[in-house]
Each structure stands twice: as structure tokens, then as C-alpha cells.
Design an enzyme around this catalytic site. Structure first.
Site, PDB file in Angstrom:
ATOM      1  N   THR A  15     -26.697  53.855  53.957  1.00 51.22           N
ATOM      2  CA  THR A  15     -26.965  54.630  55.205  1.00 51.22           C
ATOM      3  C   THR A  15     -28.373  54.921  55.103  1.00 51.22           C
ATOM      4  O   THR A  15     -29.171  54.830  56.145  1.00 51.22           O
ATOM      5  CB  THR A  15     -26.021  55.746  55.335  1.00 51.22           C
TER       6      THR A  15
ATOM      7  N   SER B  44     -25.104  48.270  50.352  1.00 46.47           N
ATOM      8  CA  SER B  44     -24.376  49.221  49.581  1.00 46.47           C
ATOM      9  C   SER B  44     -23.508  49.111  48.680  1.00 46.47           C
ATOM     10  O   SER B  44     -22.580  48.335  48.582  1.00 46.47           O
ATOM     11  CB  SER B  44     -23.575  50.179  50.824  1.00 46.47           C
ATOM     12  N   ALA B  45     -23.806  49.502  47.323  1.00 45.59           N
ATOM     13  CA  ALA B  45     -23.028  49.229  46.086  1.00 45.59           C
ATOM     14  C   ALA B  45     -21.519  49.402  46.121  1.00 45.59           C
ATOM     15  O   ALA B  45     -20.871  48.494  45.485  1.00 45.59           O
ATOM     16  CB  ALA B  45     -23.579  49.807  44.684  1.00 45.59           C
TER      17      ALA B  45
ATOM     18  N   CYS C   2      -6.475  56.996  68.143  1.00 48.06           N
ATOM     19  CA  CYS C   2      -5.490  58.083  67.852  1.00 48.06           C
ATOM     20  C   CYS C   2      -5.719  58.468  66.462  1.00 48.06           C
ATOM     21  O   CYS C   2      -5.245  59.513  65.995  1.00 48.06           O
ATOM     22  CB  CYS C   2      -4.220  57.146  67.730  1.00 48.06           C
TER      23      CYS C   2
END
Length: 460
Positions: A70, A194-195, A320
């Protein structure tokens, strides 16, 4: 206990564990220092960067390590937009990007910029021509994931990259889900990953920026990682991430074929054994280990809990299962059913016997949840006498509005309508999806005193 949620986080690869433990002993010092412990740490960092760059397909000096995928996305988008601010402040992205991209776009808009979301088809893929049409003279950056994190559909990266090159717009590719399976097609300008998605440790991201791409990091300047990632490098984790990426790439060809066959079995058997189910995503152009399907008349949260009780760990994009009661933006953009959504993503080494047991358990679990919710077994076919009906489902959450619709559709005459009053965001997606699955006509949405009125015409 079978773990079927590798798309969220893959189990730590044995090579990553070995490299991590070794680097804890050898790589604890500051790699920026010139004494022997620092030099030893620097050698480990340089070797990890070279290994990661080889897997990515870039030069080592084009790649930096960040504290997460991120962070890599945010830094990549911010840096590219800042570096090309004289071109303009427009950003282009697909409607199914990871939330990190969407959050960056929202922050960019709040700061006075603008962005365009390129729509996708029902499989979750963009049309390169449509994407190219979203590029403008003031477009500073375009973003496109290599493969979708929720449904597994691979995007036409090479074709979109060609359109971006023609327009002179750099393309950032989020390769978090696909990098462990192979290199991204050529043509990208920036790449993130991302690892923990490929079996490396959490807390390591990659950001690659091609030479020649205008890039200006925002925020306070730092002296590490070319000024593009602030803070002291987590060297043991970086070494483990690079080692595991090299390892999984070596295993990818054989494991990809094996997992693709298991996923194909899931896609086929689920459609055969579970009534009223929609298998979503591209059936061919997809990640080898991931399959997603949605079940009508099922509460997604209950379904996940029931599968967990039977020792299966899966994920869901159903509203939901969310505290916000908003369905997945990916499923929404695709226009597919969101209720009862299940994502199965198999980690390397998954035993076929575990998949077979999952397929034996699933139909009964779905049937049990439907029975507790009072879902209809099948849609009535006899013509009803009523000219129209109104169903009040206000204050009731998915899948109840759709269940109530299914219960009464047989009570109206063919050609008559049922209006469902609902204030659950999922109804906006799931009622049209139900109509398509059951051969009824979705007339449209109308404003109501509270929530919305969804009008359905009975065709059969």
C-alpha cells in the site's frame, strides 16, 4: 485446516523463513555505514535488490523497498503525479483497482485534482480502446492492476500500455497478485508489489520507477532508498522477500498448472452442485490459483462462519461480511451478484484432497444457510393474479430483499411488476443480478421516502 485465502496473505515460504533467520544474524546493522557490519548489511541489501529487480524485469537502481504494498502504491502515485504536475492533474484508473489506488485517487481529487474510472466488462476486464479514450491531454498518470485481487481476472496490460505510450502517459501497474506467478508484460512505467502475497514476510513492498519517468517524491526528503521510501530498511524482511520471490518464481510453472486444474474443478463442480450460483471472473484469462462465486439467498457472513467451523478459511466480497454493508466495489463495477460471495485462493502446495472435501461440504452449507433464512427452493412458474405488488424490505440487510422478491414474484401476473423497497446498498447490485439469473426484467430504480424502490417485471 485448509487455508484458502492466499490472495490476502500467502503462508510464509520455507525459503523466506530460512533467509529471514539468517539475515537476523547477518543483516542487523545499518547498511549506510562503512564499518564491516554495515558493509555486510549493504551486501545483503544490494543482493536482495538485484534479485527482486531481476524478477520484476527492471534495473536494480530503478527499484526501492517500502514498508508495504500500500505504501508503494501511495508513493508511486503521489510521486508520478507530482513529477508531472506541469502536464496536468488528471489521473486515469480502472474501476476495479485495489482500494489503495482508489484512496490515492480520492485524496488527489480532494487536493484539487481529478480522476476517471474506466469501466470493466462482466468478467472484470477493461477494454483497451475504452481505457485509451479516458486518457486526456492533462492526464499525468494511468493506473492498471495486472490481475484483480477479488476475481482473478488478468488485465490486458500490454495493450493498455501501448495506448498509454501513444498518449505519452506513464502507466503504473499494481502487480501485487501476479508477480509471484511471472513477470508483468512490458510497457509499464511504474510497478508496485507486496511480499506477503507471494509468501514473503509482511511489511515489505516494492516500487519500481523506470529511468526517464518524471518522479518527485512528496513529503520530507529522506536519504534512504533513493529518497523514495523513508525510514530504516527492514533488512531481514527484505532479504526474505527477495529470496522467496526467487523461489516461488522457480516453482511457478509446475505449481501454476497444478493449481489451475484444481481451480477449474472448483469452477465446474460448484456450478453443478450448488443451485443459483454465479461463478464470476474470466474463465480463461485469470490467475491460476483464484476462483470467486456468489450464491443467491445466502448471508455471506454466516456462510464464511459455517465454512470456518468446517475448517476452511476463505474470503468474501459480500456486503454481508462488512461492517459498512457496502458490497465490494469490484463486484459492483462488474455488475455481478454480491450476496453469498466466496473467494477461494489456493496457496502453493494445496492438497487436491482438501479441495475435494471443500466441494463435498459446500453444497450442504449453502443449503443450510438458505433454509435458515427462509429462501425459496425454486421460483414459482404458475401465473399469479396480482397486477403488481410492493415488498417492504426497508431496514433489512442482504440477502433478505432478494429473498422476499423471489418469494412473491410468482404472485403477480406475467408482465406485472414487483417493487422492492430497500435501503441496503447491496440491493442496488443484487436485484438486477437476480433478474439476469432468473430470466426476469429489471425495470430500474426509483426514489422512495427511505432508500430506493427497485422495480422488477415478471417475464415467466
Amino acid at each position: 485446516m485448509p487455508y484458502f485465502d492466499a490472495a490476502s496473505a500467502a503462508p510464509l515460504h520455507p525459503v523466506a523463513r530460512q533467509a529471514l533467520l539468517a539475515a537476523l544474524d547477518e543483516g542487523w546493522a545499518d547498511p549506510a555505514r562503512l564499518y564491516r557490519e554495515g558493509r555486510r548489511a549493504r551486501l545483503l541489501l544490494d543482493a536482495a535488490r538485484e534479485a527482486a529487480a531481476e524478477a520484476v524485469g527492471c534495473r536494480p537502481d530503478e527499484l526501492v523497498f517500502t514498508s508495504s504494498g500500500t505504501t508503494a502504491v501511495h508513493a508511486g502515485i503521489d510521486g508520478a503525479l507530482s513529477g508531472r504536475r506541469r502536464v496536468g492533474r488528471h489521473l486515469a484508473l480502472s474501476a476495479v483497482e485495489h482500494s489503495s489506488v482508489l484512496h490515492s485517487a480520492a485524496a488527489h481529487e480532494a487536493a484539487g485534482g481529478s480522476f476517471t474510472e474506466v469501466p470493466v466488462d462482466r468478467t472484470g476486464a477493461v477494454d483497451p480502446a475504452v481505457y485509451g479514450g479516458a486518457l486526456r491531454a492533462d492526464t499525468a498518470l494511468a493506473c492498471l492492476q495486472s490481475a484483480n485481487h477479488e476475481v482473478g481476472t488478468e488485465q490486458p496490460v500490454a495493450e493498455v500500455a501501448a495506448r498509454c505510450a501513444e498518449a505519452g502517459v506513464p502507466l503504473l501497474v499494481d502487480a501485487a497478485q501476479s508477480l509471484g506467478w511471472g513477470p508483468v508484460p512490458a510497457g509499464w512505467s511504474l510497478l508496485t508489489a507486496s511480499a506477503h502475497k507471494w509468501g514473503g514476510p509482511a511489511g515489505v513492498g516494492l516500487l519500481a520507477v523506470r529511468k526517464g519517468v518524471r518522479f518527485a517524491p512528496r513529503g520530507p526528503a529522506g536519504e534512504r532508498e533513493s529518497g523514495r521510501a523513508a525510514g530504516f530498511e527492514n533488512l531481514p524482511a527484505i532479504v526474505a522477500a527477495a529470496a522467496s520471490l526467487h523461489a516461488v518464481r522457480g516453482e511457478a510453472a509446475a505449481e501454476s498448472g497444478r493449481l489451475r486444474a484444481l481451480v477449474e474443478r472448483i469452477r465446474t463442480v460448484v456450478a453443478e452442485r450448488v443451485p443459483d450460483v454465479e461463478v464470476v471472473g474470466d474463465p480463461e484469462r485469470r490467475l491460476p490459483h483464484l476462483v470467486t462465486f456468489s450464491c443467491l439467498y445466502v448471508d455471506g457472513e454466516t456462510l464464511l462462519h459455517e465454512l470456518d467451523r468446517r475448517e476452511f478459511s476463505v474470503s468474501s466480497g459480500s456486503s454481508c461480511t462488512s461492517s459498512t454493508l457496502v458490497p465490494s466495489h469490484v463486484l459492483k463495477a462488474m455488475g455481478v451478484l454480491s450476496e453469498g460471495n466466496i473467494r477461494v485462493s489456493l496457496p502453493p502446495g494445496t492438497d487436491g484432497a482438501d479441495v475435494d472435501r471443500f466441494l463435498e461440504v459446500l453444497p450442504g452449507v449453502v443449503a443450510g444457510v438458505r433454509e435458515r433464512l427462509g429462501a425459496p427452493v425454486s421460483a414459482p412458474r404458475s401465473p399469479g393474479p396480482a397486477a403488481s405488488l410492493v415488498v417492504d424490505a426497508l431496514g433489512r440487510r442482504c440477502p433478505i430483499p432478494v429473498i422476499e422478491l423471489a418469494k412473491v414474484i410468482g404472485e403477480v401476473a406475467v408482465g406485472a411488476t414487483v417493487t422492492v423497497l430497500a435501503d441496503d446498498e447491496a440491493a442496488r447490485l443484487d436485484i438486477p443480478a437476480w433478474c439476469e439469473m432468473r430470466g426476469q426484467e429489471y425495470v430500474g430504480e426509483e426514489p422512495a421516502d427511505r432508500g430506493s424502490a427497485y422495480v422488477v417485471r415478471r417475464l415467466s
